[in-house]
Design a protein around this motif. Structure first.
Motif, PDB file in Angstrom:
ATOM      1  N   LYS A   1     -12.646  -0.659 -27.507  1.00 24.09           N
ATOM      2  CA  LYS A   1     -11.500   0.331 -27.524  1.00 24.09           C
ATOM      3  C   LYS A   1     -10.655   0.321 -28.595  1.00 24.09           C
ATOM      4  CE  LYS A   1      -8.486  -0.963 -24.196  1.00 24.09           C
ATOM      5  NZ  LYS A   1      -7.634  -0.894 -22.724  1.00 24.09           N
ATOM      6  N   THR A   2     -10.068   1.251 -29.404  1.00 26.68           N
ATOM      7  CA  THR A   2      -9.323   1.393 -30.446  1.00 26.68           C
ATOM      8  C   THR A   2      -7.942   2.154 -30.040  1.00 26.68           C
ATOM      9  OG1 THR A   2     -10.998   0.739 -31.814  1.00 26.68           O
ATOM     10  CG2 THR A   2      -8.746   1.507 -32.828  1.00 26.68           C
ATOM     11  N   GLU A   3      -6.722   1.833 -30.425  1.00 28.36           N
ATOM     12  CA  GLU A   3      -5.733   2.557 -30.075  1.00 28.36           C
ATOM     13  C   GLU A   3      -4.898   2.721 -31.397  1.00 28.36           C
ATOM     14  OE1 GLU A   3      -4.929   0.808 -25.466  1.00 28.36           O
ATOM     15  OE2 GLU A   3      -4.951  -0.109 -27.111  1.00 28.36           O
ATOM     16  N   ILE A   4      -4.533   3.946 -31.541  1.00 30.69           N
ATOM     17  CA  ILE A   4      -3.840   4.181 -32.828  1.00 30.69           C
ATOM     18  C   ILE A   4      -2.459   4.963 -32.660  1.00 30.69           C
ATOM     19  CG2 ILE A   4      -4.066   5.437 -34.953  1.00 30.69           C
ATOM     20  CD1 ILE A   4      -7.100   5.260 -34.740  1.00 30.69           C
ATOM     21  N   LEU A   5      -1.357   4.372 -33.302  1.00 32.18           N
ATOM     22  CA  LEU A   5      -0.181   4.500 -33.083  1.00 32.18           C
ATOM     23  C   LEU A   5       0.776   4.704 -34.621  1.00 32.18           C
ATOM     24  CD1 LEU A   5       1.908   4.562 -30.502  1.00 32.18           C
ATOM     25  CD2 LEU A   5       2.305   2.314 -31.278  1.00 32.18           C
ATOM     26  N   LYS A   6       1.517   5.772 -34.269  1.00 31.90           N
ATOM     27  CA  LYS A   6       2.532   5.595 -35.401  1.00 31.90           C
ATOM     28  C   LYS A   6       3.665   5.027 -35.052  1.00 31.90           C
ATOM     29  CE  LYS A   6       0.738  10.021 -36.745  1.00 31.90           C
ATOM     30  NZ  LYS A   6       1.192  11.645 -36.714  1.00 31.90           N
ATOM     31  N   TYR A   7       4.532   4.295 -35.940  1.00 32.43           N
ATOM     32  CA  TYR A   7       5.509   3.398 -35.676  1.00 32.43           C
ATOM     33  C   TYR A   7       6.643   4.331 -34.920  1.00 32.43           C
ATOM     34  CZ  TYR A   7       3.114  -0.300 -38.352  1.00 32.43           C
ATOM     35  OH  TYR A   7       2.289  -1.192 -38.988  1.00 32.43           O
ATOM     36  N   TYR A   8       6.914   5.239 -35.562  1.00 30.54           N
ATOM     37  CA  TYR A   8       8.157   6.122 -35.054  1.00 30.54           C
ATOM     38  C   TYR A   8       7.744   6.736 -33.701  1.00 30.54           C
ATOM     39  CZ  TYR A   8       5.991  10.813 -36.347  1.00 30.54           C
ATOM     40  OH  TYR A   8       5.179  11.811 -36.089  1.00 30.54           O
ATOM     41  N   LYS A   9       6.666   6.618 -33.164  1.00 28.12           N
ATOM     42  CA  LYS A   9       6.434   7.099 -31.635  1.00 28.12           C
ATOM     43  C   LYS A   9       6.815   6.040 -30.734  1.00 28.12           C
ATOM     44  CE  LYS A   9       4.453  10.992 -32.507  1.00 28.12           C
ATOM     45  NZ  LYS A   9       4.767  12.257 -32.001  1.00 28.12           N
ATOM     46  N   LEU A  10       7.211   4.711 -31.177  1.00 27.32           N
ATOM     47  CA  LEU A  10       7.527   3.694 -30.164  1.00 27.32           C
ATOM     48  C   LEU A  10       8.840   4.082 -29.823  1.00 27.32           C
ATOM     49  CD1 LEU A  10       6.456   0.509 -32.557  1.00 27.32           C
ATOM     50  CD2 LEU A  10       5.525   1.110 -30.172  1.00 27.32           C
ATOM     51  N   GLN A  11       8.990   3.504 -28.506  1.00 28.69           N
ATOM     52  CA  GLN A  11      10.297   3.514 -27.850  1.00 28.69           C
ATOM     53  C   GLN A  11      11.033   2.229 -27.822  1.00 28.69           C
ATOM     54  OE1 GLN A  11      11.643   6.306 -26.129  1.00 28.69           O
ATOM     55  NE2 GLN A  11       9.747   7.347 -27.003  1.00 28.69           N
ATOM     56  N   SER A  12      10.532   1.173 -27.662  1.00 27.17           N
ATOM     57  CA  SER A  12      10.866   0.038 -27.690  1.00 27.17           C
ATOM     58  C   SER A  12       9.521  -1.188 -27.896  1.00 27.17           C
ATOM     59  CB  SER A  12      11.709  -0.568 -26.560  1.00 27.17           C
ATOM     60  OG  SER A  12      11.105  -0.611 -25.471  1.00 27.17           O
ATOM     61  N   VAL A  13      10.224  -2.449 -28.624  1.00 26.41           N
ATOM     62  CA  VAL A  13       9.209  -3.166 -28.708  1.00 26.41           C
ATOM     63  C   VAL A  13       9.853  -4.536 -27.795  1.00 26.41           C
ATOM     64  CG1 VAL A  13       7.929  -4.471 -30.527  1.00 26.41           C
ATOM     65  CG2 VAL A  13       9.697  -2.420 -30.901  1.00 26.41           C
ATOM     66  N   ALA A  14       8.782  -5.308 -27.429  1.00 26.27           N
ATOM     67  CA  ALA A  14       9.093  -6.768 -26.852  1.00 26.27           C
ATOM     68  C   ALA A  14       8.220  -7.670 -27.130  1.00 26.27           C
ATOM     69  CB  ALA A  14       8.890  -6.388 -25.119  1.00 26.27           C
ATOM     70  N   LEU A  15       8.640  -8.912 -27.318  1.00 27.64           N
ATOM     71  CA  LEU A  15       8.081 -10.194 -27.792  1.00 27.64           C
ATOM     72  C   LEU A  15       7.949 -11.113 -26.424  1.00 27.64           C
ATOM     73  CD1 LEU A  15       8.014 -11.810 -30.859  1.00 27.64           C
ATOM     74  CD2 LEU A  15       8.665 -13.322 -29.064  1.00 27.64           C
ATOM     75  N   ARG A  16       6.935 -11.403 -26.134  1.00 22.67           N
ATOM     76  CA  ARG A  16       6.808 -12.330 -24.860  1.00 22.67           C
ATOM     77  C   ARG A  16       6.028 -13.649 -25.245  1.00 22.67           C
ATOM     78  NH1 ARG A  16       8.520  -9.035 -20.891  1.00 22.67           N
ATOM     79  NH2 ARG A  16       8.256  -6.852 -21.447  1.00 22.67           N
ATOM     80  N   GLN A  17       6.638 -14.604 -24.326  1.00 19.68           N
ATOM     81  CA  GLN A  17       5.934 -16.039 -24.868  1.00 19.68           C
ATOM     82  C   GLN A  17       6.237 -16.921 -23.625  1.00 19.68           C
ATOM     83  OE1 GLN A  17       8.088 -18.337 -28.177  1.00 19.68           O
ATOM     84  NE2 GLN A  17       6.242 -18.724 -28.930  1.00 19.68           N
ATOM     85  N   ASN A  18       5.225 -17.405 -23.146  1.00 16.70           N
ATOM     86  CA  ASN A  18       5.279 -18.423 -22.109  1.00 16.70           C
ATOM     87  C   ASN A  18       5.413 -19.942 -22.331  1.00 16.70           C
ATOM     88  OD1 ASN A  18       2.642 -19.245 -22.272  1.00 16.70           O
ATOM     89  ND2 ASN A  18       1.782 -17.445 -20.905  1.00 16.70           N
ATOM     90  N   VAL A  19       5.460 -20.603 -21.631  1.00 18.80           N
ATOM     91  CA  VAL A  19       5.620 -22.276 -22.083  1.00 18.80           C
ATOM     92  C   VAL A  19       4.421 -22.670 -22.753  1.00 18.80           C
ATOM     93  CG1 VAL A  19       7.726 -23.292 -20.603  1.00 18.80           C
ATOM     94  CG2 VAL A  19       5.500 -22.653 -19.618  1.00 18.80           C
TER      95      VAL A  19
END
Lengths: 173, 495
Positions: free
Chosen positions: B429-447
């Protein structure tokens, strides 16, 4: 500096390296009292679990201290994670966005641009009232996991922050 | 002329439409009376009386519901006044109307009326639905509401005031996607039958257990007679059952596909995208272009053979997960998909795409999660029943290449304005998105990720969230900053 960037677009209207970077220095630490609030909360839990483990220890054919030892070990780990994790928690208010980071074992950092803020809210749990602490919730249209909750603020500070975010985000409404 | 200032009733034949709608719910009761009859051995008359009573009650109920159902316009709000036992007054301000749909099921078609449905933005999930209206009348209401809504919208945004004088855009005369009958059949044949038959199995199982007494009374003779046969032959019977379910699934998929997607047409105008489809129930569904948040297309092994893709257009919604809030088209061909992307995501062609691959650690993670761990759990059961040991090894042997293939097919393509997330092997599957449609961004990193210097990147939109797994941390941070910059510097409205 330009060579630092790993990403180069075909039609660069801007240089990646000239973009504002969200860095550690942008982040403000939470109130120390918030750590004590968390410690109090965990201690209450500890007390409840320890009591029930004592009852189990006495009523079963184990030695009375055996379940208690396990519970104590688990909780000392929780205390340690909380202690170390507190240093990681922080929030950043920049010109165009608000960010929050947390998590020792599961680190996460979320940023919400002001032009995407739906509304903001100050809330306070009963326990937090004892410490005069409150939290600011920033809601977006992106669902619960995209929202930010900035906890561990003095109540006045929380209200001030909320007004600040509301003022900045209302420019876009 | 359309006058909605006074309370209006729907068409008289609405009683019939409502009657059938309510009857469908009442059928369940009839089934329980059926069980009651057989379990208490009461006579046929009892059953007929019960059915007659239900039908008459439903009819009376429908007439009363019809009499109490009124709709009108009041203070820039569309109001529905309804309810028999609990009076309800649902009103929606024009500017909160998201879209107005017209559809027609088989009963409505026979009576030559249509149903009108109003979608609202916001969290209230109250149903705004009128069961029966003459076609022309429904269309004039639809036009009226959409005009009013656009007027409200442009009053709120001064810069858009010109659009107020624009006519409602004509849809491009030639549909961008059109499915032939053959295409529709292919769609039905290439449905994920394994999934459907397992769902069917679960459903039958659930229904069976719920009414266990009834069924066991029915089959008791057979079961007692053949008990030994049942147990010794279960190895034979189980595959047979699965094959039967598979066949049922294929047949029902084809029928459903014809019912739902017959004559599917997809059109794009300057303001909205529209889909019309259905055999017995013609459904029209439109999404304003501004409300589109992202587009997703997917396939499966069978569909790949026919070169078919399923395209889903997601719109902003308070219920992000709900399928009702998205426009789905199975059976799109490559050139049709290409045309849609050119029309809705011209940004992708603006400049060439840079591709990032997930860190190889993803392979380890996927192999652990989906091959090694389950295999160990199954292996532990081997202590109880040695057969499980074979199953455990089998799982590992099949699971390893699958998770390896899946993990090596995870890409993030992006240029300065938009991004594509490509993932999946058998079910890509492929998902296509324009940046200005974003609400927020998150970066996640576990140990574990921290040690290897990799991180997940989560993208939140008003139609759900997307994730790029296991990016190298420096790239993740750079993209994080870049996307924030793009959101903050865009004056385009995300909806």
């Amino acid at each position: 500096m330009i060579s630092d960037s790993k990403i180069k677009f075909d039609n660069p209207t801007i240089e990646m390296s000239s973009l504002p970077q969200l860095e550690d220095v942008d982040f403000q630490k939470l109130e120390k009292d918030y750590l004590w609030l968390r410690v109090t909360f965990i201690s209450i839990l500890f007390l409840i679990v320890a009591c029930s483990s004592l009852i189990i220890g006495v009523s079963s054919n184990l030695d009375w201290w055996q379940p208690l030892i396990i519970v104590t070990v688990i909780f000392s780990l929780i205390y340690m994670v909380e202690w170390k994790g507190f240093k990681i928690k922080g929030y950043a208010i920049r010109q165009y966005d608000v960010s929050f980071k947390s998590g020792l074992l599961f680190f996460s950092m979320t940023s919400v641009p002001f032009n995407r803020v739906q509304h903001t809210e100050v809330s306070q749990s009963p326990l937090a009232r004892l410490f005069d602490l409150g939290e600011v919730k920033v809601f977006t249209a992106g669902g619960a996991s995209s929202d930010i909750t900035i906890s561990g603020l003095k109540v006045e500070e929380a209200h001030r922050l909320k007004d600040h975010i509301t003022k900045l985000s209302s420019k876009y409404a | 002329m359309l006058d909605l200032s006074k309370p209006q009733r729907q068409s008289k034949v609405g009683i019939v439409v409502l009657f059938f709608k309510h009857l469908r719910k009442a059928v369940n009761f009839i089934f329980y009376f059926f069980i009651l009859k057989y379990s208490t051995n009461s006579g046929m008359i009892f059953l007929w009386a019960a059915i007659a009573a239900i039908v008459i009650l439903t009819l009376v109920y429908s007439i009363l519901v019809y009499r109490k159902f009124l709709f009108y316009v009041e203070d820039d709000q569309f109001v529905i006044d309804k309810g028999l036992f609990k009076r309800e007054k649902i009103s929606v301000p024009f500017e909160r109307i998201q879209s107005v749909h017209i559809d027609q099921n088989i009963i409505q078609r026979a009576l030559q009326v249509v149903g009108l449905k109003i979608d609202t933005a916001g969290s209230s999930t109250k149903e705004m639905e009128i069961a029966a209206l003459p076609d022309a009348y429904a269309r004039s209401i639809q036009e009226f509401l959409i005009d009013k809504k656009n007027l409200e919208d442009s009053e709120n945004q001064i810069e858009n005031i010109e659009s107020e004088f624009e006519e409602r855009p004509k849809l491009s005369s030639k549909p961008m996607v059109e499915l032939s009958f053959l295409d529709v059949l292919k769609v039905g044949l290439t449905e994920n039958h394994l999934k459907t038959s397992f769902a069917l199995f679960a459903l039958i199982n659930g229904y069976f257990w719920q009414n266990q007494d009834f069924f066991s009374n029915f089959f008791i003779d057979y079961i007692e007679e053949g008990q030994e046969v049942w147990i010794s032959k279960w190895l034979l019977i189980l595959p047979l059952l699965l094959i039967t379910l598979l066949l049922i699934s294929i047949v029902s998929s084809v029928i459903l596909s014809v019912l739902k997607y017959y004559g599917l047409q997809f059109m794009v105008s300057s303001k909205e995208v529209q889909k019309i489809s259905g055999l017995l129930k013609r459904t029209e569904y439109q999404i304003p272009i501004d409300k589109i948040q992202f587009l997703k297309y997917s396939s499966n092994p069978l569909r790949k053979l026919f070169g078919l893709k399923t395209v889903v257009i997601k719109q902003a919604s308070s219920k992000a997960s709900s399928d009702k809030q998205s426009l789905m088209m199975p059976g799109c061909k490559e050139f049709q998909l290409e045309a849609i992307l050119n029309e809705l995501f011209p940004e992708l062609k603006l400049s060439s795409l840079i591709t990032f691959k997930a860190n190889p650690y993803l392979k380890v993670q996927m192999a652990l999660l989906f091959a090694v761990l389950p295999s160990i759990v199954i292996g532990l059961l081997g202590f109880v029943e040695p057969d499980f040991l074979i199953l455990s090894i089998l799982w590992l042997l099949i699971g390893l290449p699958f998770s390896y293939q899946y993990a090596s097919k995870m890409y993030l393509d992006l240029n300065s304005e938009a991004m594509c997330l490509r993932k999946g092997w058998l079910f890509p599957k492929t998902e296509i998105l324009k940046y200005y449609k974003l609400q927020s961004v998150a970066l996640r990193q576990n140990v574990f990720q921290k040690r290897r210097n990799i991180a997940h990147l989560d993208f939140y939109t008003a139609a759900g969230s997307l994730r790029m797994w296991q990016l190298d941390a420096e790239i993740a941070v750079e993209l994080y900053n870049y996307m924030l910059y793009k959101i903050e510097n865009s004056d385009k409205n995300w909806m």
